[in-house]
Design a protein around this motif. Structure first.
Motif, PDB file in Angstrom:
ATOM      1  N   LEU A  29       0.857  -1.179   0.000  1.00 51.34           N
ATOM      2  CA  LEU A  29       0.000   0.000   0.000  1.00 51.34           C
ATOM      3  C   LEU A  29       0.896   1.233   0.000  1.00 51.34           C
ATOM      4  CD1 LEU A  29      -2.748   1.472   0.300  1.00 51.34           C
ATOM      5  CD2 LEU A  29      -2.471   1.234   2.789  1.00 51.34           C
ATOM      6  N   TYR A  30       0.708   2.092  -1.002  1.00 48.68           N
ATOM      7  CA  TYR A  30       1.470   3.333  -1.114  1.00 48.68           C
ATOM      8  C   TYR A  30       0.579   4.500  -0.694  1.00 48.68           C
ATOM      9  CZ  TYR A  30       5.118   0.889  -3.764  1.00 48.68           C
ATOM     10  OH  TYR A  30       6.135   0.048  -4.148  1.00 48.68           O
ATOM     11  N   ILE A  31       1.081   5.336   0.212  1.00 47.45           N
ATOM     12  CA  ILE A  31       0.342   6.514   0.669  1.00 47.45           C
ATOM     13  C   ILE A  31       1.084   7.766   0.211  1.00 47.45           C
ATOM     14  CG2 ILE A  31      -0.659   7.744   2.615  1.00 47.45           C
ATOM     15  CD1 ILE A  31      -1.803   5.011   2.512  1.00 47.45           C
ATOM     16  N   VAL A  32       0.369   8.638  -0.506  1.00 47.81           N
ATOM     17  CA  VAL A  32       0.942   9.907  -0.963  1.00 47.81           C
ATOM     18  C   VAL A  32       0.157  11.036  -0.300  1.00 47.81           C
ATOM     19  CG1 VAL A  32       1.479  11.375  -2.941  1.00 47.81           C
ATOM     20  CG2 VAL A  32       1.555   8.868  -3.176  1.00 47.81           C
ATOM     21  N   ALA A  33       0.847  11.924   0.411  1.00 46.93           N
ATOM     22  CA  ALA A  33       0.176  13.001   1.141  1.00 46.93           C
ATOM     23  C   ALA A  33       0.771  14.356   0.771  1.00 46.93           C
ATOM     24  CB  ALA A  33       0.299  12.776   2.644  1.00 46.93           C
ATOM     25  N   ASP A  34      -0.108  15.317   0.541  1.00 47.83           N
ATOM     26  CA  ASP A  34       0.354  16.687   0.330  1.00 47.83           C
ATOM     27  C   ASP A  34       0.536  17.365   1.675  1.00 47.83           C
ATOM     28  OD1 ASP A  34       1.197  18.872  -1.037  1.00 47.83           O
ATOM     29  OD2 ASP A  34      -0.711  19.334  -2.011  1.00 47.83           O
ATOM     30  N   GLY A  35       1.315  18.440   1.677  1.00 45.25           N
ATOM     31  CA  GLY A  35       1.583  19.174   2.902  1.00 45.25           C
ATOM     32  C   GLY A  35       0.600  20.306   3.113  1.00 45.25           C
ATOM     33  N   PRO A  36       0.612  20.922   4.313  1.00 43.68           N
ATOM     34  CA  PRO A  36      -0.356  21.975   4.660  1.00 43.68           C
ATOM     35  C   PRO A  36      -0.022  23.318   4.022  1.00 43.68           C
ATOM     36  CG  PRO A  36       1.182  21.639   6.453  1.00 43.68           C
ATOM     37  CD  PRO A  36       1.516  20.587   5.428  1.00 43.68           C
ATOM     38  N   LYS A  37      -1.075  24.103   3.795  1.00 45.12           N
ATOM     39  CA  LYS A  37      -0.899  25.465   3.293  1.00 45.12           C
ATOM     40  C   LYS A  37      -0.684  26.457   4.432  1.00 45.12           C
ATOM     41  CE  LYS A  37      -3.913  24.830  -0.744  1.00 45.12           C
ATOM     42  NZ  LYS A  37      -5.196  25.221  -1.381  1.00 45.12           N
ATOM     43  N   ASN A  38      -1.197  26.121   5.633  1.00 39.06           N
ATOM     44  CA  ASN A  38      -1.135  27.037   6.765  1.00 39.06           C
ATOM     45  C   ASN A  38      -1.193  26.229   8.066  1.00 39.06           C
ATOM     46  OD1 ASN A  38      -3.949  26.372   7.139  1.00 39.06           O
ATOM     47  ND2 ASN A  38      -4.398  27.855   5.509  1.00 39.06           N
ATOM     48  N   ASN A  39      -1.187  26.911   9.193  1.00 45.51           N
ATOM     49  CA  ASN A  39      -1.175  26.236  10.495  1.00 45.51           C
ATOM     50  C   ASN A  39      -2.444  25.446  10.757  1.00 45.51           C
ATOM     51  OD1 ASN A  39       1.396  27.104  11.220  1.00 45.51           O
ATOM     52  ND2 ASN A  39       0.635  29.002  12.144  1.00 45.51           N
ATOM     53  N   GLN A  40      -3.579  25.980  10.295  1.00 46.70           N
ATOM     54  CA  GLN A  40      -4.841  25.252  10.474  1.00 46.70           C
ATOM     55  C   GLN A  40      -4.791  23.920   9.722  1.00 46.70           C
ATOM     56  OE1 GLN A  40      -8.327  27.352   9.132  1.00 46.70           O
ATOM     57  NE2 GLN A  40      -9.736  25.754   9.835  1.00 46.70           N
ATOM     58  N   GLU A  41      -4.280  23.944   8.509  1.00 48.11           N
ATOM     59  CA  GLU A  41      -4.167  22.720   7.742  1.00 48.11           C
ATOM     60  C   GLU A  41      -3.095  21.790   8.303  1.00 48.11           C
ATOM     61  OE1 GLU A  41      -5.877  23.702   3.309  1.00 48.11           O
ATOM     62  OE2 GLU A  41      -3.769  23.179   3.560  1.00 48.11           O
ATOM     63  N   LYS A  42      -2.100  22.351   8.957  1.00 44.54           N
ATOM     64  CA  LYS A  42      -1.055  21.503   9.545  1.00 44.54           C
ATOM     65  C   LYS A  42      -1.647  20.544  10.563  1.00 44.54           C
ATOM     66  CE  LYS A  42       3.456  21.621  11.821  1.00 44.54           C
ATOM     67  NZ  LYS A  42       4.533  22.469  12.387  1.00 44.54           N
ATOM     68  N   ASP A  43      -2.590  21.031  11.348  1.00 45.53           N
ATOM     69  CA  ASP A  43      -3.254  20.172  12.333  1.00 45.53           C
ATOM     70  C   ASP A  43      -4.031  19.059  11.643  1.00 45.53           C
ATOM     71  OD1 ASP A  43      -4.256  19.533  15.057  1.00 45.53           O
ATOM     72  OD2 ASP A  43      -6.174  20.179  14.209  1.00 45.53           O
ATOM     73  N   LEU A  44      -4.714  19.398  10.555  1.00 46.75           N
ATOM     74  CA  LEU A  44      -5.503  18.405   9.833  1.00 46.75           C
ATOM     75  C   LEU A  44      -4.615  17.371   9.144  1.00 46.75           C
ATOM     76  CD1 LEU A  44      -8.217  20.719   8.205  1.00 46.75           C
ATOM     77  CD2 LEU A  44      -8.552  19.091  10.072  1.00 46.75           C
ATOM     78  N   GLU A  88      -1.661  16.446  10.033  1.00 44.62           N
ATOM     79  CA  GLU A  88      -1.073  15.581  11.055  1.00 44.62           C
ATOM     80  C   GLU A  88      -2.074  14.533  11.530  1.00 44.62           C
ATOM     81  OE1 GLU A  88       0.315  18.271  14.024  1.00 44.62           O
ATOM     82  OE2 GLU A  88       2.200  18.712  12.971  1.00 44.62           O
ATOM     83  N   LYS A  89      -3.336  14.912  11.632  1.00 45.60           N
ATOM     84  CA  LYS A  89      -4.374  13.954  12.020  1.00 45.60           C
ATOM     85  C   LYS A  89      -4.544  12.880  10.949  1.00 45.60           C
ATOM     86  CE  LYS A  89      -7.111  16.998  15.005  1.00 45.60           C
ATOM     87  NZ  LYS A  89      -8.401  17.716  15.173  1.00 45.60           N
ATOM     88  N   VAL A  90      -4.461  13.280   9.679  1.00 46.11           N
ATOM     89  CA  VAL A  90      -4.548  12.319   8.582  1.00 46.11           C
ATOM     90  C   VAL A  90      -3.430  11.291   8.694  1.00 46.11           C
ATOM     91  CG1 VAL A  90      -4.203  12.061   6.091  1.00 46.11           C
ATOM     92  CG2 VAL A  90      -5.772  13.800   6.959  1.00 46.11           C
ATOM     93  N   ARG A  91      -2.235  11.753   8.928  1.00 45.25           N
ATOM     94  CA  ARG A  91      -1.079  10.850   8.986  1.00 45.25           C
ATOM     95  C   ARG A  91      -1.132   9.951  10.217  1.00 45.25           C
ATOM     96  NH1 ARG A  91       3.397  15.091   6.370  1.00 45.25           N
ATOM     97  NH2 ARG A  91       1.944  15.791   4.749  1.00 45.25           N
ATOM     98  N   LYS A  92      -1.739  10.444  11.282  1.00 46.93           N
ATOM     99  CA  LYS A  92      -1.919   9.603  12.470  1.00 46.93           C
ATOM    100  C   LYS A  92      -2.923   8.490  12.174  1.00 46.93           C
ATOM    101  CE  LYS A  92      -2.770   9.700  17.432  1.00 46.93           C
ATOM    102  NZ  LYS A  92      -3.080  10.528  18.620  1.00 46.93           N
ATOM    103  N   LYS A  93      -3.985   8.801  11.429  1.00 36.69           N
ATOM    104  CA  LYS A  93      -4.961   7.773  11.039  1.00 36.69           C
ATOM    105  C   LYS A  93      -4.268   6.653  10.281  1.00 36.69           C
ATOM    106  CE  LYS A  93      -8.950   9.726  12.337  1.00 36.69           C
ATOM    107  NZ  LYS A  93      -9.874   9.102  13.327  1.00 36.69           N
ATOM    108  N   ILE A  94      -3.318   7.024   9.441  1.00 36.05           N
ATOM    109  CA  ILE A  94      -2.606   6.030   8.634  1.00 36.05           C
ATOM    110  C   ILE A  94      -1.691   5.179   9.514  1.00 36.05           C
ATOM    111  CG2 ILE A  94      -0.891   5.743   6.803  1.00 36.05           C
ATOM    112  CD1 ILE A  94      -2.124   8.419   5.641  1.00 36.05           C
ATOM    113  N   SER A  95      -0.963   5.818  10.419  1.00 32.05           N
ATOM    114  CA  SER A  95       0.005   5.096  11.249  1.00 32.05           C
ATOM    115  C   SER A  95      -0.667   4.151  12.234  1.00 32.05           C
ATOM    116  CB  SER A  95       0.900   6.087  12.005  1.00 32.05           C
ATOM    117  OG  SER A  95       0.138   6.853  12.924  1.00 32.05           O
ATOM    118  N   THR A  96      -1.939   4.401  12.556  1.00 33.77           N
ATOM    119  CA  THR A  96      -2.650   3.551  13.522  1.00 33.77           C
ATOM    120  C   THR A  96      -3.672   2.637  12.855  1.00 33.77           C
ATOM    121  OG1 THR A  96      -4.293   5.313  13.917  1.00 33.77           O
ATOM    122  CG2 THR A  96      -2.354   5.254  15.358  1.00 33.77           C
ATOM    123  N   ALA A  97      -3.661   2.537  11.545  1.00 31.38           N
ATOM    124  CA  ALA A  97      -4.695   1.779  10.826  1.00 31.38           C
ATOM    125  C   ALA A  97      -4.480   0.274  10.868  1.00 31.38           C
ATOM    126  CB  ALA A  97      -4.760   2.253   9.377  1.00 31.38           C
TER     127      ALA A  97
END
Length: 300
Positions: free
Chosen positions: A34-49, A51-60
């Motif tokens: 399984l290959y996961i490709v993730a874009d980075g945040p545009k701002n601090n608000q998106e940084k939180d989101l 990071e939550k996405v990547r945590k969902k992946i690491s705990t799946a």
């Protein structure tokens, strides 16, 4: 559990709940990579989101080898897809590709996996889509048909096809390309629509990656495989969507379960009637968007 040999690629960004939902579906598939490709945040608000996405992946707890390609900065839709798939195809010869807002049926994975093997090396076929824009089409004849207008809402392709992808659409600037495209589509309305979106994409008016793929496929007179019954739904409508802010008739609301073994067509040629119907749906959506735009101007 559905067993497949092809790797799955999942593109994610800033929607943790969407990511969790599609990962639940993938967990019902037995796969190797399984290959996961993730874009980075545009701002601090998106940084939180993000990071939550990547945590969902690491705990799946996916029962497969998980490869990640995470960008620290925001590359945008075009560059993230181009660079992400380049990374994937540096490691793989074929892949099944999803975005976080695509909800595939289990038939989708088996359908793509079997046809990736069946048409491997056949340059008449460039990709396999899970989307049937009409919903069902000639389901009693064959398991699938061929189209010039394959969707990227759940799809699959090969390394040798992807290597001809050009995110800058450099060939569009050549007048001969437009003539060839017109002759291949063999329909003035479809050509006029394609000319409009390709011109906007070439001039960077549209921030996307998939029109470039469609152009590369069409200019090489190659086809998409389309299932006789729709195999995916697109839930990515709303304020967090990049390009899809409202529902439209090109998005089927339900999926089918295909019968296996697949019934292969005995020809490789575009289904012109299907393509005309898809074009008519696109035209209806374009008109509806234009009317909504005018109404907002009159009654803001």
């Amino acid at each position: 559990m559905t067993k497949i040999e092809s790797p799955i690629v999942l593109f994610v960004y800033r929607r943790p709940n969407y990511t969790a939902e599609v990962l639940k579906i993938i967990k019902n598939v037995s796969l190797n990579d399984l290959y996961i490709v993730a874009d980075g945040p545009k701002n601090n608000q998106e940084k939180d989101l993000t990071e939550k996405v990547r945590k969902k992946i690491s705990t799946a707890n996916i029962d497969a080898k998980v490869h990640t390609n995470y960008s620290d900065q925001n590359l945008g839709l075009r560059d993230r897809f181009a660079s992400g798939l380049e990374w994937v195809f540096n490691n793989e010869d074929k892949a099944i590709i999803l975005e976080d807002d695509i909800r595939p049926s289990l038939s989708f994975f088996k359908f793509c996996d079997e046809l990736l093997s069946y048409y491997e090396g056949d340059q008449r076929v460039w990709d396999i889509t899970g989307t049937n824009h009409i919903g069902k089409w000639n389901v009693d004849d064959f398991s699938y048909h061929f189209s010039y207008h394959g969707s990227m809402w759940g799809w699959a392709t090969w390394k040798d096809s992807w290597q001809q992808y050009d995110k800058k659409m450099s060939k569009w600037d050549n007048p001969t390309s437009k003539k060839v495209l017109r002759d291949i589509l063999c329909n003035y309305g479809q050509y006029k629509y394609a000319h409009s979106v390709y011109e906007k994409t070439f001039n960077n008016t549209i921030d996307t990656w998939d029109y470039q793929w469609g152009f590369s496929r069409q200019i090489n007179n190659s086809l998409s495989v389309v299932p006789s019954g729709n195999l995916v739904t697109n839930t990515g409508v709303g304020e967090l969507a990049t390009n899809t802010s409202s529902q439209n008739s090109l998005m089927p609301q339900s999926t089918c379960q295909l019968r296996f073994p697949l019934q292969h067509p005995f020809f490789i040629a575009p289904d012109r009637e299907y393509d005309c119907r898809v074009h008519n749906l696109r035209s209806e959506n374009s008109l509806a968007k234009w009317i909504k735009y005018l109404l907002r101007k009159i009654w803001p």
